[in-house]
Design a protein around this motif. Structure first.
Motif, short mmCIF file in Angstrom:
data_model
loop_
_atom_site.label_atom_id
_atom_site.label_comp_id
_atom_site.label_asym_id
_atom_site.label_seq_id
_atom_site.Cartn_x
_atom_site.Cartn_y
_atom_site.Cartn_z
N GLN A 133 13.08 55.89 -25.00
CA GLN A 133 13.76 56.03 -26.37
C GLN A 133 14.94 55.55 -26.55
OE1 GLN A 133 13.87 60.07 -27.63
NE2 GLN A 133 14.65 59.84 -29.62
N VAL A 134 15.81 55.70 -25.45
CA VAL A 134 17.09 55.10 -25.31
C VAL A 134 17.02 53.55 -25.32
CG1 VAL A 134 19.35 54.81 -24.06
CG2 VAL A 134 18.40 57.05 -24.54
N THR A 135 16.19 53.08 -24.59
CA THR A 135 16.04 51.56 -24.45
C THR A 135 15.65 50.95 -25.85
OG1 THR A 135 15.52 51.77 -22.05
CG2 THR A 135 14.97 49.78 -23.28
N THR A 136 14.63 51.80 -26.46
CA THR A 136 14.02 51.28 -27.76
C THR A 136 15.32 51.09 -28.79
OG1 THR A 136 11.96 51.96 -27.15
CG2 THR A 136 12.34 51.61 -29.47
N GLU A 137 15.81 52.31 -28.67
CA GLU A 137 16.94 52.59 -29.94
C GLU A 137 18.12 51.21 -29.63
OE1 GLU A 137 18.28 56.51 -29.61
OE2 GLU A 137 16.86 57.45 -30.60
N GLN A 138 18.36 51.00 -28.51
CA GLN A 138 19.39 50.03 -28.16
C GLN A 138 18.76 48.80 -28.75
OE1 GLN A 138 22.48 50.46 -27.18
NE2 GLN A 138 22.76 48.35 -28.02
N ARG A 139 17.54 48.43 -28.24
CA ARG A 139 16.83 47.07 -28.83
C ARG A 139 16.75 46.91 -30.13
NH1 ARG A 139 11.91 47.80 -26.79
NH2 ARG A 139 12.80 47.31 -24.64
N ILE A 140 16.47 48.19 -30.99
CA ILE A 140 16.36 48.07 -32.35
C ILE A 140 17.90 47.90 -33.00
CG2 ILE A 140 16.19 49.64 -34.65
CD1 ILE A 140 13.81 50.86 -32.95
N ALA A 141 18.81 48.59 -32.40
CA ALA A 141 20.25 48.31 -33.03
C ALA A 141 20.63 46.90 -32.76
CB ALA A 141 21.25 49.38 -32.13
N ASN A 142 20.27 46.25 -31.49
CA ASN A 142 20.52 44.91 -31.15
C ASN A 142 19.85 43.99 -32.25
OD1 ASN A 142 22.36 45.60 -29.19
ND2 ASN A 142 20.94 45.29 -27.56
N ASN A 143 18.80 44.36 -32.49
CA ASN A 143 17.99 43.32 -33.38
C ASN A 143 18.55 43.71 -34.98
OD1 ASN A 143 16.16 42.64 -31.46
ND2 ASN A 143 14.85 43.97 -32.06
N GLU A 144 19.08 44.75 -35.29
CA GLU A 144 19.59 44.85 -36.78
C GLU A 144 20.76 44.28 -36.63
OE1 GLU A 144 19.90 49.13 -37.21
OE2 GLU A 144 17.68 49.46 -37.90
N ARG A 145 21.49 44.20 -35.70
CA ARG A 145 22.87 43.47 -35.80
C ARG A 145 22.85 42.10 -35.79
NH1 ARG A 145 28.23 44.43 -34.06
NH2 ARG A 145 29.36 42.79 -33.04
N GLU A 146 21.83 41.45 -35.00
CA GLU A 146 21.42 40.14 -35.05
C GLU A 146 21.13 39.67 -36.33
OE1 GLU A 146 18.72 39.13 -31.95
OE2 GLU A 146 20.01 39.65 -30.42
N GLN A 147 20.23 40.37 -37.00
CA GLN A 147 19.66 40.13 -38.32
C GLN A 147 20.89 40.20 -39.40
OE1 GLN A 147 16.61 43.04 -39.11
NE2 GLN A 147 15.17 42.01 -37.84
N GLN A 148 21.74 41.32 -39.39
CA GLN A 148 22.86 41.52 -40.20
C GLN A 148 23.93 40.21 -39.94
OE1 GLN A 148 25.48 44.89 -39.28
NE2 GLN A 148 26.12 44.97 -41.35
N ALA A 149 24.14 39.75 -38.85
CA ALA A 149 24.89 38.38 -38.45
C ALA A 149 24.43 37.43 -38.88
CB ALA A 149 25.47 38.23 -36.83
N ARG A 150 23.06 37.15 -38.89
CA ARG A 150 22.52 35.95 -39.35
C ARG A 150 22.49 35.77 -40.94
NH1 ARG A 150 17.42 37.01 -37.96
NH2 ARG A 150 17.84 36.49 -35.97
#
Length: 218
Positions: free
Chosen positions: A29-46
């Protein structure tokens, strides 16, 4: 005795299995949440850098967020996050979130970049539920319609700030006028908000100024 020993061993095994399973679930769960947060940050930056290209700025846009409250723009009394784009010590543009509440199928979530001179730097749609093949042409991957805002300024001709069907300058879609009309109106609200709050939006706080001067150009 053998029965008691067997039951005890089975109980310990089940307990150990439950503990290990719970630990694995927690780690996943922690790993998945971190991956989701990283993906959201990348999409936001893009999305931010699609509006203000990296070569235009000397700061990290995602690290230059500021909070503001505008029910007219976001449909909420809760703080929202905008972003300042810098060249050296100067704010050259801001990127603000906005909601078009009156899309054909509901809310359309946008980000709108406004240059320091009040012109539109760019607009991107972050989320919507508009009809595929019709209203979804507000997405850049489906149509270049959203690029028609680039460089425009409502203040130059307020009466033309609308879709052509309403006497304005922006195209509507065949069979779908409600969606582009909603987006045009929302982008106009962002320009109005910027014009009214220009001084504060383009002013850096002391901490922002110090952080900006330490940033290396991208």
């Amino acid at each position: 005795m053998q029965l008691l020993t067997s039951l005890r061993n089975s109980s310990l095994a089940l307990t150990l299995f439950a503990v290990v399973t719970a630990a694995l679930i927690a780690v996943t769960q922690v790993t998945t949440e971190q991956r989701i947060a990283n993906n959201e940050r990348e999409q936001q930056a893009r999305a931010l850098y699609e509006i203000i290209p990296k070569q235009r700025v000397s700061n990290d846009l995602l690290s230059s967020g500021f909070e503001f409250v505008s029910y007219e723009l976001t449909g909420s009394a809760e703080p929202a996050t905008g972003y300042r784009a810098l060249q050296g010590d100067d704010v050259i543009a801001v990127i603000l979130p906005a909601v078009a509440p009156d899309g054909y199928n509901g809310r359309i979530n946008l980000i709108v970049g406004i240059n320091a001179d009040g012109s539109v730097a760019g607009v991107r749609v972050l989320g919507h539920q508009e009809t595929p093949g019709l209203g979804d042409k507000i997405e850049l991957k489906k149509s270049d319609w959203i690029l028609s805002f680039n460089g425009t300024r409502k203040a130059d001709n307020p009466n033309a700030w609308g879709v052509i069907k309403d006497g304005g300058q922006f195209d509507q879609f065949t069979g779908a006028t409600i969606t582009p009309r909603a987006v045009v109106k929302a982008v106009g609200y962002v320009q109005d908000y910027f014009a009214y709050n220009r001084a504060s939006l383009l002013e850096l706080a002391d901490t922002e100024h110090r952080d900006a001067t330490r940033q290396e150009p991208n």
